[in-house]
Write a protein that holds these residues in place. Structure first.
Motif, PDB file in Angstrom:
ATOM      1  N   LEU A   1       0.320  -5.125  -5.772  1.00  0.00           N
ATOM      2  CA  LEU A   1       0.633  -3.697  -5.705  1.00  0.00           C
ATOM      3  C   LEU A   1      -0.683  -2.932  -5.791  1.00  0.00           C
ATOM      4  O   LEU A   1      -1.271  -2.815  -6.878  1.00  0.00           O
ATOM      5  N   ASP A   2      -1.150  -2.433  -4.657  1.00  0.00           N
ATOM      6  CA  ASP A   2      -2.454  -1.798  -4.607  1.00  0.00           C
ATOM      7  C   ASP A   2      -2.348  -0.302  -4.937  1.00  0.00           C
ATOM      8  O   ASP A   2      -1.310   0.318  -4.726  1.00  0.00           O
ATOM      9  N   GLU A   3      -3.434   0.252  -5.409  1.00  0.00           N
ATOM     10  CA  GLU A   3      -3.566   1.682  -5.719  1.00  0.00           C
ATOM     11  C   GLU A   3      -2.485   2.174  -6.686  1.00  0.00           C
ATOM     12  O   GLU A   3      -1.891   3.242  -6.517  1.00  0.00           O
ATOM     13  N   CYS A   4      -2.245   1.405  -7.746  1.00  0.00           N
ATOM     14  CA  CYS A   4      -1.210   1.776  -8.718  1.00  0.00           C
ATOM     15  C   CYS A   4      -1.515   3.104  -9.406  1.00  0.00           C
ATOM     16  O   CYS A   4      -0.594   3.792  -9.865  1.00  0.00           O
TER      17      CYS A   4
ATOM     18  N   ALA B   1      -3.052  -3.698  -8.872  1.00  0.00           N
ATOM     19  CA  ALA B   1      -4.467  -3.448  -8.587  1.00  0.00           C
ATOM     20  C   ALA B   1      -4.713  -1.966  -8.437  1.00  0.00           C
ATOM     21  O   ALA B   1      -3.904  -1.239  -7.845  1.00  0.00           O
ATOM     22  N   SER B   2      -5.834  -1.510  -8.987  1.00  0.00           N
ATOM     23  CA  SER B   2      -6.109  -0.081  -8.942  1.00  0.00           C
ATOM     24  C   SER B   2      -7.591   0.174  -9.110  1.00  0.00           C
ATOM     25  O   SER B   2      -8.327  -0.633  -9.684  1.00  0.00           O
ATOM     26  N   ALA B   3      -8.007   1.323  -8.594  1.00  0.00           N
ATOM     27  CA  ALA B   3      -9.399   1.733  -8.783  1.00  0.00           C
ATOM     28  C   ALA B   3      -9.598   2.231 -10.209  1.00  0.00           C
ATOM     29  O   ALA B   3     -10.507   1.804 -10.913  1.00  0.00           O
ATOM     30  N   THR B   4      -8.772   3.150 -10.640  1.00  0.00           N
ATOM     31  CA  THR B   4      -8.797   3.633 -12.029  1.00  0.00           C
ATOM     32  C   THR B   4      -7.357   3.834 -12.442  1.00  0.00           C
ATOM     33  O   THR B   4      -6.589   4.489 -11.742  1.00  0.00           O
TER      34      THR B   4
ATOM     35  N   GLU C   1       0.846  -1.191   0.000  1.00  0.00           N
ATOM     36  CA  GLU C   1       0.000   0.000   0.000  1.00  0.00           C
ATOM     37  C   GLU C   1       0.887   1.249   0.000  1.00  0.00           C
ATOM     38  O   GLU C   1       1.980   1.240   0.576  1.00  0.00           O
ATOM     39  N   PRO C   2       0.428   2.350  -0.608  1.00  0.00           N
ATOM     40  CA  PRO C   2       1.280   3.543  -0.670  1.00  0.00           C
ATOM     41  C   PRO C   2       1.374   4.303   0.644  1.00  0.00           C
ATOM     42  O   PRO C   2       2.287   5.103   0.815  1.00  0.00           O
ATOM     43  N   ARG C   3       0.450   4.058   1.599  1.00  0.00           N
ATOM     44  CA  ARG C   3       0.443   4.842   2.841  1.00  0.00           C
ATOM     45  C   ARG C   3       0.329   3.940   4.057  1.00  0.00           C
ATOM     46  O   ARG C   3      -0.319   2.886   4.011  1.00  0.00           O
ATOM     47  N   ARG C   4       0.914   4.415   5.163  1.00  0.00           N
ATOM     48  CA  ARG C   4       0.859   3.641   6.402  1.00  0.00           C
ATOM     49  C   ARG C   4      -0.564   3.461   6.890  1.00  0.00           C
ATOM     50  O   ARG C   4      -0.957   2.382   7.331  1.00  0.00           O
ATOM     51  N   ILE C   5      -1.353   4.532   6.848  1.00  0.00           N
ATOM     52  CA  ILE C   5      -2.717   4.452   7.353  1.00  0.00           C
ATOM     53  C   ILE C   5      -3.530   3.434   6.560  1.00  0.00           C
ATOM     54  O   ILE C   5      -4.341   2.682   7.125  1.00  0.00           O
ATOM     55  N   ALA C   6      -3.299   3.377   5.248  1.00  0.00           N
ATOM     56  CA  ALA C   6      -4.023   2.412   4.415  1.00  0.00           C
ATOM     57  C   ALA C   6      -3.555   0.992   4.699  1.00  0.00           C
ATOM     58  O   ALA C   6      -4.364   0.050   4.691  1.00  0.00           O
TER      59      ALA C   6
END
Length: 851
Positions: free
Chosen positions: A138-141, A171-174, A71-76
């Motif tokens: 790889l999420d939120e590419c 993996a990505s939303a858009t 994930e790109p962020r710690r909170i996510a």
């Protein structure tokens, strides 16, 4: 107990069979799924074999695999791990865990581990094979973070060279699905359809003018308007409100405007600096009371906030920007892209029909950027360059990247790494560079940690670096040492994260084995000295010397200013840790700095120290300046006159002066001016070999025609004594013998019928002969010069010396014009001859004889 109903309702389950086939046949896949479909939570559980594709069953009939989710962020990362553990009915740290910088909740039985992309890069550098890992997601590419792009490139290398069995999902939303598919060697694209409800768009622009953002500054008028729109939305709609703001500061200001609650709704804040308990409470859903959730872009796609029916979008985002010329890197506020606006609006329609209130005019919509800028194209690339060097590809030419790194930014990054000893002259990482890469902070901070630990001890160096790795809240002030003291005694969320990060860095540098890192260095210096030293080690080109109460000059050459009321005002030297440069501002603005002295500046920025004999033309003094100067970059430390500067350097300085001031520095007597005008005339009419004597040409040829004078001169006073006319004669075409014809071709004077020798004026486009009319009696034709090519322009003067007529054709004048002049002037000047036929009269300089 698994939450089977929730798992079975996630829309992404319909795409899972196609995803499984893609990975089985190709080993890679691009998964496009809208937010809320379960791509972050159900997909990893299914890939790990912990649940079936329908949300039931222990392993779905397949083997259990170990899955790494980036994930790109710690909170996510924390939120995704908690959500997956909840779906399995377990605590985080058992079969589902997470690792972020400074925190790890995972054990031997962990099958699905969520990590930040930064942690993934560290693991790849330590263990390129990722032993024991079967699948990486790889999420939120689509967010195009630099670490995510780099991790993808490294993983594709691993699949090619070491682990063809490693499965990879982007993996990505858009996203640019086709681009990612090409990058991954023709990976299949799998799409999941989301369940979306209609979202009404409400345009809610401010009624008052709003100034555009710059740097981190956002017009308070806009924030007041956003708070007003939140109140309006609560009155007009049902459900919770999710309000998007660019950063923590803006969230705090809007929260202050709204108070702890507004119209009975609780106001909550979600961002990377919020306490974990607050983040968990927001993501867990409400308890029956309406909520207003103020969030950064982290809530666009990385997080799901239950209960939201209303989105209020301020229309701003934060992106990194780097000024390579000035060595300044910072986040800056920009207009959110259309893609981001769509993502944000979609949050209102996740669970039921909703509405989005957009705080900008509808007419602005087409002018918004289509997508956010990929971070690799705008960010500081120093950390990326070190990662690439340690990976074995210093110029990153072999990495599979959607966008190549800009050459200038990569070159600037290499220069920083070379200066800090992280890479050698070929760009390969040194042993020190590999240690720096393993510390998990920016290479500048890694340098400060390693070198600072030797000087002030590992603990204190780690504490200051921890402050610099996550900028303290604004209320901590701009004095780094004071912020350090505030963090030590603070009980807020930032202080807690700071203590954890300081501990991690201390353990890292002590365990690193660097020379002196483990030594217990006595606290021989106070907080101010330690903070200043560490900051200066991190940013040596930003050590700055005072040029006024709040004005400074950094070693980089950039001017900087402290804010009003700064605790640092008035000190002689500061180390600037954080600065930005507002649009159209002449100076950078210091946001965080520390007091230092000259010795500390010279120690930290030793590579910028230079001692030189300086000989140049000073525009301020309008003279040659010769000094022995010591400098720290652009900052002058000391200067003393140079008694005997080298002649060739003085000559160069004098040429600088001539270029800056022009040939007017020389002594131009009337005779010299006349000679220059005659030569200019001949060059214009006859061309070569007659020289061009325009200012530009004379300056270009100065070494040729002023050679001797330049050799003897030592300053402006010597130049001012140079006889320009005498020097100019060196440009005459002596070699071909043409110089001897100067008086013939462009005579300084012409003899007229009266016997007078009259000066010819060559200052205009055509030579001018100004002579009293009576002195030309008997001259039938106009005199000509330049081998007869150019007639002089005759200014016929009255006896009083005033122009009576102008002609370039005397013959015509005597025939047609003289009669009118004679009629007008002979009564006024009766003592002068006015014959009826001037062509046969005798020329004279005198009046008529007395009768």
């Amino acid at each position: 107990m698994k939450h089977a109903d929730t798992l079975a309702q996630l829309p992404v389950r319909t795409a899972l069979p196609a995803l499984a086939r893609a990975l089985e046949e190709h080993g890679t896949a691009v998964l496009c799924a809208p937010p809320g479909t379960g791509k972050t939570t159900l997909v990893p559980l299914v890939l790990a074999g912990l649940v079936g594709s329908d949300g039931a069953g222990g392993a779905g009939g397949g083997p259990v695999r170990r899955v790494l989710v980036a994930e790109p962020r710690r909170i996510a990362a924390r939120a995704a791990a908690r959500r997956m553990a909840w779906l399995l009915g377990e605590e985080v740290g058992r079969r589902v865990g997470f690792t972020v910088r400074g925190e790890r909740r995972a054990g031997p039985g962990t099958v699905v581990e969520v990590v930040t992309t930064g942690v993934l890069l560290q693991r790849l550098q330590r263990d390129p094979e990722l032993a024991g890992v079967d699948v990486v997601v790889l999420d939120e590419c689509h967010e195009r973070h630099l670490d995510a792009d780099t991790a993808a490139a490294f993983l594709l290398d691993v699949r090619t060279a070491l682990r063809p069995d490693l499965r990879l999902v982007a993996a990505s939303a858009t996203t640019d699905a086709e681009g990612w598919a090409r990058l991954m060697g023709g990976a299949p694209v799998v799409e999941a359809q989301g369940v979306s409800h209609p979202v009404e768009v409400v345009w809610a622009p401010p009624s008052r003018p709003v100034r555009p953002p710059h740097g981190l500054w956002v017009d308070p008028v806009l924030l007041e308007h956003v708070a007003g729109v939140v109140r309006r939305a609560l009155r007009e709609r049902e459900g919770d409100v999710l309000c998007f703001l660019p950063g923590v500061g803006e969230i705090g200001r809007v929260a202050g405007l709204l108070g702890g609650s507004v119209d009975g709704a609780e106001v909550l804040q979600v961002h990377g600096r919020a306490p974990a308990a607050v983040q968990d409470a927001v993501l867990a859903g409400g308890s029956g009371r309406r909520r207003v959730v103020l969030a950064t872009a982290v809530a666009e796609s990385s997080l799901t906030v239950p209960g939201v029916r209303i989105v209020v979008d301020a229309g701003l985002a934060r992106e990194p920007r780097t000024d390579h010329a000035r060595g300044l890197s910072a986040l800056t506020t920009v207009r959110a892209s259309r893609a981001a606006a769509r993502q944000r609006a979609g949050r209102a329609g996740r669970e039921a029909p909703g509405a989005v209130y957009r705080c900008w005019p509808e007419a602005d919509e087409p002018r918004l950027p289509a997508f956010p800028a990929p971070e690799i194209t705008v960010a500081d690339l120093t950390a990326f360059a070190l990662q690439a060097a340690c990976w074995g590809d210093p110029d990153a030419s072999g990495l599979a990247l959607l966008d190549p790194p800009p050459a200038g930014a990569l070159s600037a990054a290499r220069a920083v790494l070379t200066a800090t000893g992280a890479v050698d002259a070929t760009g390969r990482p040194t042993a020190r560079g590999r240690r720096m890469a393993g510390l998990g902070v920016h290479p500048r901070l890694a340098r400060a940690l390693l070198d600072g630990a030797r000087e002030v001890g590992a603990r204190r160096a780690a504490e200051v670096v921890a402050l610099l790795s996550e900028e303290p809240p604004r209320e901590y002030g701009d004095d780094l040492a004071a912020a350090w003291r505030t963090a030590r005694r603070g009980g807020d969320a930032y202080a807690a994260r700071w203590r954890a990060e300081a501990g991690r860095l201390e353990r890292a540098v002590r365990g690193d084995g660097a020379e002196g890192a483990g030594a217990d260095v006595p606290p021989r210096a106070g907080d101010d000295s330690v903070a200043g030293l560490v900051a200066a080690l991190a940013f040596p080109e930003r050590v700055a010397r005072a040029r006024g109460e709040r004005a400074y000059l950094m070693a980089s050459g950039t001017r900087a200013e402290l804010g009003e009321g700064s605790r640092l005002a008035g000190v002689a030297w500061v180390a600037v840790a954080v600065a930005d440069r507002p649009v159209a501002a002449a100076s950078a603005r210091v946001r965080l700095g520390a007091v230092i002295d000259e010795d500390t500046a010279r120690f930290a920025a030793a590579s910028l120290f230079a001692e030189d004999e300086e000989v140049h033309w000073s525009a301020a003094r309008r003279d040659v300046v010769a000094r022995r100067v010591t400098r720290l970059g652009a900052v002058e430390l000391s200067a003393a006159p140079l008694a005997a500067p080298p002649a060739e350097r003085v000559r160069g300085a004098l040429l600088e002066g001539l270029a800056a001031e022009g040939v007017g520095l020389l002594r131009w007597s009337p005779q010299a001016e006349v000679l220059r005008q005659r030569l200019a005339f001949l060059h214009r009419v006859l061309g070569e070999p007659w020289p061009d004597v325009s200012d530009a040409a004379l300056l270009a040829a100065a070494p040729e025609w002023l050679g001797l004078e330049l050799d003897r001169a030592r300053g402006r006073a010597d130049l001012e004594r140079v006889d320009a006319g005498q020097a100019l004669e060196r440009l005459l075409p002596w070699a071909g013998g043409q110089a001897a014809r100067l008086d013939e071709l462009a005579p300084e004077r012409l003899e007229v019928p009266s016997g007078s020798r009259v000066r010819v004026d060559y200052s205009g486009e055509q030579p001018v002969l100004a002579v009293k009319l009576q002195e030309l009696f008997g001259l039938a034709r106009t005199p000509r010069v330049a081998d007869g090519r150019v007639p002089v322009l005759v200014h016929l003067l009255s006896p009083a010396g005033r122009p009576a007529a102008v002609t370039a054709d005397l013959e015509s004048f005597w025939r047609d014009g003289y009669r009118a002049v004679r009629a007008e002037l002979r009564g006024r000047y009766p003592r002068h001859p006015w014959p009826e036929d001037p062509t046969t009269a005798t020329a004279t300089r005198r009046t008529n004889a007395r009768r």
